[in-house]
Design an enzyme around this catalytic site. Structure first.
Site, PDB file in Angstrom:
ATOM      1  N   HIS A 199       2.551  24.041  16.485  1.00 59.16           N
ATOM      2  CA  HIS A 199       3.683  23.682  17.367  1.00 59.16           C
ATOM      3  C   HIS A 199       3.982  22.186  17.363  1.00 59.16           C
ATOM      4  O   HIS A 199       4.999  21.755  17.911  1.00 59.16           O
ATOM      5  CB  HIS A 199       3.399  24.085  18.815  1.00 59.16           C
ATOM      6  CG  HIS A 199       3.348  25.563  19.055  1.00 59.16           C
ATOM      7  ND1 HIS A 199       4.325  26.417  18.613  1.00 59.16           N
ATOM      8  CD2 HIS A 199       2.423  26.338  19.694  1.00 59.16           C
ATOM      9  CE1 HIS A 199       4.008  27.661  18.974  1.00 59.16           C
ATOM     10  NE2 HIS A 199       2.859  27.642  19.620  1.00 59.16           N
ATOM     11  N   ASP A 249       0.716  33.715  13.672  1.00 60.06           N
ATOM     12  CA  ASP A 249       0.476  33.500  15.100  1.00 60.06           C
ATOM     13  C   ASP A 249       1.625  34.169  15.870  1.00 60.06           C
ATOM     14  O   ASP A 249       2.755  34.220  15.381  1.00 60.06           O
ATOM     15  CB  ASP A 249       0.451  31.991  15.364  1.00 60.06           C
ATOM     16  CG  ASP A 249       0.043  31.635  16.777  1.00 60.06           C
ATOM     17  OD1 ASP A 249      -1.112  31.202  16.957  1.00 60.06           O
ATOM     18  OD2 ASP A 249       0.880  31.783  17.691  1.00 60.06           O
ATOM     19  N   HIS A 268       3.275  33.193  18.252  1.00 64.37           N
ATOM     20  CA  HIS A 268       4.316  32.224  18.623  1.00 64.37           C
ATOM     21  C   HIS A 268       4.946  31.634  17.365  1.00 64.37           C
ATOM     22  O   HIS A 268       4.309  31.554  16.313  1.00 64.37           O
ATOM     23  CB  HIS A 268       3.698  31.126  19.495  1.00 64.37           C
ATOM     24  CG  HIS A 268       2.967  31.672  20.687  1.00 64.37           C
ATOM     25  ND1 HIS A 268       1.590  31.698  20.774  1.00 64.37           N
ATOM     26  CD2 HIS A 268       3.446  32.257  21.807  1.00 64.37           C
ATOM     27  CE1 HIS A 268       1.245  32.268  21.929  1.00 64.37           C
ATOM     28  NE2 HIS A 268       2.349  32.626  22.561  1.00 64.37           N
ATOM     29  N   ASP A 317      -3.150  35.775  18.438  1.00 61.46           N
ATOM     30  CA  ASP A 317      -2.574  36.081  19.743  1.00 61.46           C
ATOM     31  C   ASP A 317      -1.528  37.203  19.691  1.00 61.46           C
ATOM     32  O   ASP A 317      -0.949  37.542  20.722  1.00 61.46           O
ATOM     33  CB  ASP A 317      -2.002  34.825  20.424  1.00 61.46           C
ATOM     34  CG  ASP A 317      -1.395  33.835  19.456  1.00 61.46           C
ATOM     35  OD1 ASP A 317      -1.139  34.223  18.293  1.00 61.46           O
ATOM     36  OD2 ASP A 317      -1.168  32.677  19.845  1.00 61.46           O
TER      37      ASP A 317
HETATM   38 ZN    ZN Z   1       0.118  31.196  19.416  1.00 62.94          ZN
END
Ligand code: ZN
Length: 367
Positions: free
Chosen positions: A142, A179, A181, A267
């Protein structure tokens, strides 16, 4: 032994902030007796511990790596950010971005995490190992050049890739991010770069809320070298394998990279506190098999997995063990204690039909 495993006890000592899950403590938010930020050492330490207990660690080339150098960091991050980060880190820690707190020495720990990623990539590109895994912490995908974000303080994968490109060790890299996200930092750094393909499979409208759209395909010379695969919440094992088979793997085949890097978050697993997907340890095993086969077909087997998110302290170790067993070809197994219960709770056929429609729509969009 074909698989490198890059880890360092110090990376488990990174900490910062007083949080209850993602909420700063205070007002009506009570401090947690244990825990704090979900990006805690425990998920990753327990993966390392499980490797020790089963003995799989002995089928891996386990080692640390030097921290990323300042030269490495400035290829991705502005000097002003690095200076501010180092200064606050020396002063005891704090927060420079969005939910990316750190304590004293956080700068050095983040540079070590980037260094573990670089070490894993270099070992594969040098031919020291066939494939490698970096148990990097803090995570990186991120992080933007000038702003830490979502537990990520430095852009680990981008730092490693830029170092390898600068040294002429590779000229064509694919990054596949599974991931849950969106891999917004990696995407942003390479958005106009044709030599780095970035693919992100993620839960739609999770985090960040305003990035990850399928229409974001890259810019200028990098147009077409970014692929976002947003999946509806609730998607499980079959949906992930379809996204791989129908979208991610064909994109890798067309791009023909020198090396494949996976931003390997866990996740998307069925009991993750920050995701709403239904993947299982077997999902991660199968995706690892797929990308291992793709690497063998496309780039001499050169494959690097870099640990990102994954916040179930109980389940991440089993998912990670399945990945590392697959990468190494070891016979040492850690059977998934949730296999039966999560298999019985996969989405119903009518959801599968809906979700498969999403994949079909995206396939029409991309190919
Ligand atoms: Zn994540």
């Amino acid at each position: 032994m074909r698989t490198g495993f890059f880890w360092d006890e110090r990376s488990f000592w990174h900490a910062g902030g007083n949080y209850a899950l993602t909420l700063p403590v205070g007002g009506l938010v009570q401090p947690m007796s244990a825990g704090g930020l979900p990006e805690s050492p425990e998920t990753k330490r327990r993966l390392k511990n499980l490797l020790d207990v089963t003995g799989l660690i002995h089928d891996l080339q386990a080692r640390s790596a030097p921290a990323a150098t300042l030269d490495d960091l400035v290829r991705v991050h502005p000097a002003a950010y690095l200076h501010a980060f180092k200064k606050l880190s020396d002063a005891g820690g704090g927060e420079l971005g969005l939910r990316a707190p750190f304590g004293r020495g956080g700068f050095e720990l983040a540079a070590l995490s980037a260094g573990l990623t670089k070490g894993a990539l270099y070992s594969v590109l040098n031919g020291d190992t066939q494939n490698a895994y970096a148990l990097s912490r803090p995570p990186g995908h991120h992080c933007l050049p000038e702003m830490p974000n979502g537990f990520c303080l430095l852009a680990n994968i981008a730092i490693a890739v830029e170092a390898a490109l600068a040294e002429g060790m590779t000229d064509r890299v694919a990054v596949l991010d599974w991931d849950v996200h969106h891999g917004n930092g990696t995407e942003a750094i390479f958005y106009d770069r044709p030599e780095v393909l970035t693919i992100s499979i993620h839960q739609e409208y999770n985090y960040p809320l305003d990035t990850g759209d399928a229409g974001d395909r890259g810019a200028d010379a990098g147009r077409g070298a970014n692929m976002n695969i947003p999946l509806p919440p609730g998607g499980g094992h079959r949906l992930y394998l379809q996204a791989m088979e129908r979208l991610a793997l064909p994109a890798l085949t067309r791009f023909r990279p020198d090396v494949i890097i996976v931003a390997c978050g866990y996740d998307a697993a069925a009991i993750d506190p920050l995701g709403r997907m239904m993947a299982t340890a077997d999902t991660f095993r199968r995706m690892t098999e797929m990308v291992t086969e793709a690497a063998a077909d496309l780039c001499g087997g050169r494959l690097v997995l870099v640990h990102e998110g994954g916040y179930s302290e109980v389940y991440v170790p089993f998912c990670g063990h399945a990945v590392l067993q697959t990468l190494s070809g070891s016979a040492i197994d850690a059977p998934d204690p949730f296999a039966e219960t999560f298999a019985a709770r996969q989405p119903l056929a009518r959801f599968d039909a809906f979700a498969e429609g999403v994949i079909t729509d995206l396939a029409g969009f991309f190919f």
